[in-house]
Design a protein around this motif. Structure first.
Motif, mmCIF file in Angstrom:
data_model
loop_
_atom_site.group_PDB
_atom_site.id
_atom_site.type_symbol
_atom_site.label_atom_id
_atom_site.label_comp_id
_atom_site.label_asym_id
_atom_site.label_seq_id
_atom_site.Cartn_x
_atom_site.Cartn_y
_atom_site.Cartn_z
ATOM 1 N N SER A 222 -3.972 31.645 9.070
ATOM 2 C CA SER A 222 -3.364 30.662 9.969
ATOM 3 C C SER A 222 -4.407 30.079 10.918
ATOM 4 C CB SER A 222 -2.231 31.312 10.773
ATOM 5 O OG SER A 222 -1.227 31.817 9.917
ATOM 6 N N ARG A 223 -5.252 30.948 11.458
ATOM 7 C CA ARG A 223 -6.306 30.493 12.361
ATOM 8 C C ARG A 223 -7.273 29.553 11.633
ATOM 9 N NH1 ARG A 223 -9.205 35.397 15.069
ATOM 10 N NH2 ARG A 223 -6.999 35.818 15.489
ATOM 11 N N LEU A 224 -7.546 29.867 10.375
ATOM 12 C CA LEU A 224 -8.447 29.036 9.565
ATOM 13 C C LEU A 224 -7.948 27.595 9.489
ATOM 14 C CD1 LEU A 224 -10.889 28.993 7.503
ATOM 15 C CD2 LEU A 224 -9.179 29.475 5.731
ATOM 16 N N PHE A 225 -6.624 27.422 9.386
ATOM 17 C CA PHE A 225 -6.038 26.090 9.255
ATOM 18 C C PHE A 225 -5.534 25.532 10.595
ATOM 19 C CE2 PHE A 225 -5.890 27.698 4.924
ATOM 20 C CZ PHE A 225 -6.311 26.590 4.207
ATOM 21 N N GLY A 226 -5.863 26.229 11.694
ATOM 22 C CA GLY A 226 -5.469 25.752 13.002
ATOM 23 C C GLY A 226 -3.967 25.746 13.213
ATOM 24 N N LYS A 227 -3.291 26.740 12.642
ATOM 25 C CA LYS A 227 -1.830 26.799 12.729
ATOM 26 C C LYS A 227 -1.372 28.133 13.304
ATOM 27 C CE LYS A 227 -0.891 23.727 8.801
ATOM 28 N NZ LYS A 227 -0.146 23.574 7.533
ATOM 29 N N ARG A 228 -0.125 28.157 13.747
ATOM 30 C CA ARG A 228 0.502 29.429 14.085
ATOM 31 C C ARG A 228 0.910 30.116 12.786
ATOM 32 N NH1 ARG A 228 2.978 25.797 17.767
ATOM 33 N NH2 ARG A 228 2.343 26.176 19.949
ATOM 34 N N PRO A 229 1.010 31.466 12.790
ATOM 35 C CA PRO A 229 1.370 32.172 11.545
ATOM 36 C C PRO A 229 2.627 31.638 10.872
ATOM 37 C CG PRO A 229 0.600 33.751 13.161
ATOM 38 C CD PRO A 229 0.671 32.424 13.868
#
Length: 324
Positions: free
Chosen positions: A106-113
């Motif tokens: 999620s962090r890789l794609f700049g998103k919340r889980p």
């Protein structure tokens, strides 16, 4: 019973470190640490193989090694994950499971889980969406180097792991897509996770192939993570990798020569010729690792007499230049 057996295995490894250190070894290489179908078909790069123990067990192992003045090396597998990793991640997302793997993706794609999608995850792999008119049987027949998945109600073909020269077809693995820059960041996040938390070093799997598949890959990794302990190196790529701050490389070529000696398929002069040939390509400062077996080759005891194994050990530790 399973927990008892698992704990006994883990304690056996930890308890034997003192014995290994007393033999003069200061590095222990652990193969198959990650959770996966096999040591090199990894389901979850952020978890340990439950058959070996828990992360807490692994941390105790690291602490014991550190107290003995030893370093622990684990695999760095940049080319692929397991095919099952996609099913595992899909199941976690559908069930709302949030663990380290989901958090890091999620962090890789700049998103919340809760915002991560399987389309995000699939972008990390070489894949395609097949035409609806093709049957499952036709897809499997026409694309033998791909594995068919059903993800969120649609069919997806994911490429099996392969070398840069398309000479293999590891059906239990899924090929990362190095045209996507996020793959590089994902691999760096895996390495930093283990190094920052546990202080581990790494063996670079398929180092020779990665430099052809993704030129400059090693430089990018080393610039962010630091020098790599050692690497698998075929195709004469050992010196290239050492110049990129890989401390040592496994010498596969010479292994085949002295294995031939033990099997009666080579002569002593072949070994001398191979060493002379190496001097043409490797400077005296090169750090080549000598070994008598590894995960890709059969156990040496399966084809060499016990007394010959002792002779082979003397050869690589006393007679040949390099790192035994």
């Amino acid at each position: 019973l399973h927990r008892l057996i698992r704990r006994q295995r883990q304690m056996c490894i930890r308890d034997r470190l003192s014995e290994i250190r007393s033999m003069g070894f200061n590095i222990v290489y652990l193969n198959g640490v990650y959770q996966g179908e096999s040591a090199f078909a990894v389901d979850d790069f952020f978890n340990v193989n439950p058959d070996l123990g828990t992360k807490e067990d692994f941390e105790r192992l690291i602490e014991t090694a550190r107290d003995l003045g030893m370093k622990v090396v684990m695999d760095f597998i940049p080319n692929h994950s397991s095919q099952y990793a996609l099913k595992l991640i899909s199941r976690k997302l559908s069930q709302g499971i949030i663990d380290t793997q989901i958090e890091m993706l999620s962090r890789l794609f700049g998103k919340r889980p809760g915002e991560l999608t399987m389309d995000d995850v699939l972008s990390l792999y070489v894949h395609f969406i097949p035409a609806p008119e093709m049957s499952d049987q036709e897809l499997k027949a026409n694309y033998p180097k791909y594995t068919l998945h059903y993800i969120n109600g649609r069919r997806v073909m994911v490429k099996n792991g392969d070398t840069s020269r398309n000479e293999t077809n590891w059906k239990d693995t899924a090929q990362f897509n190095f045209k996507n820059q996020k793959v590089y960041e994902y691999i760096i996040s895996i390495l930093k996770y283990w190094k920052d938390r546990y202080g581990t070093e790494f063996r670079y799997d398929m180092g020779h192939s990665m430099e052809e598949l993704a030129p400059g890959f090693t430089d990018r990794i080393v610039s962010r993570v630091g020098p790599i302990a050692f690497a698998e190196a075929h195709w004469g790529k050992g010196q290239l990798l050492q110049e990129k701050r890989v401390i040592a490389t496994q010498d596969q070529h010479l292994y085949w020569v002295y294995r031939g000696l033990m099997e009666g398929k080579a002569r002593a002069s072949d070994l001398a010729d191979a060493l002379k040939e190496q001097k043409r390509f490797y400077p005296d400062s090169s750090r080549l690792m000598r070994f008598i077996e590894n995960h890709d080759e059969p156990r040496v005891a399966s084809f060499v007499r016990k007394d010959m194994i002792r002779a082979l050990m003397v050869l690589i530790t006393r007679a040949l230049p390099g790192i035994p």
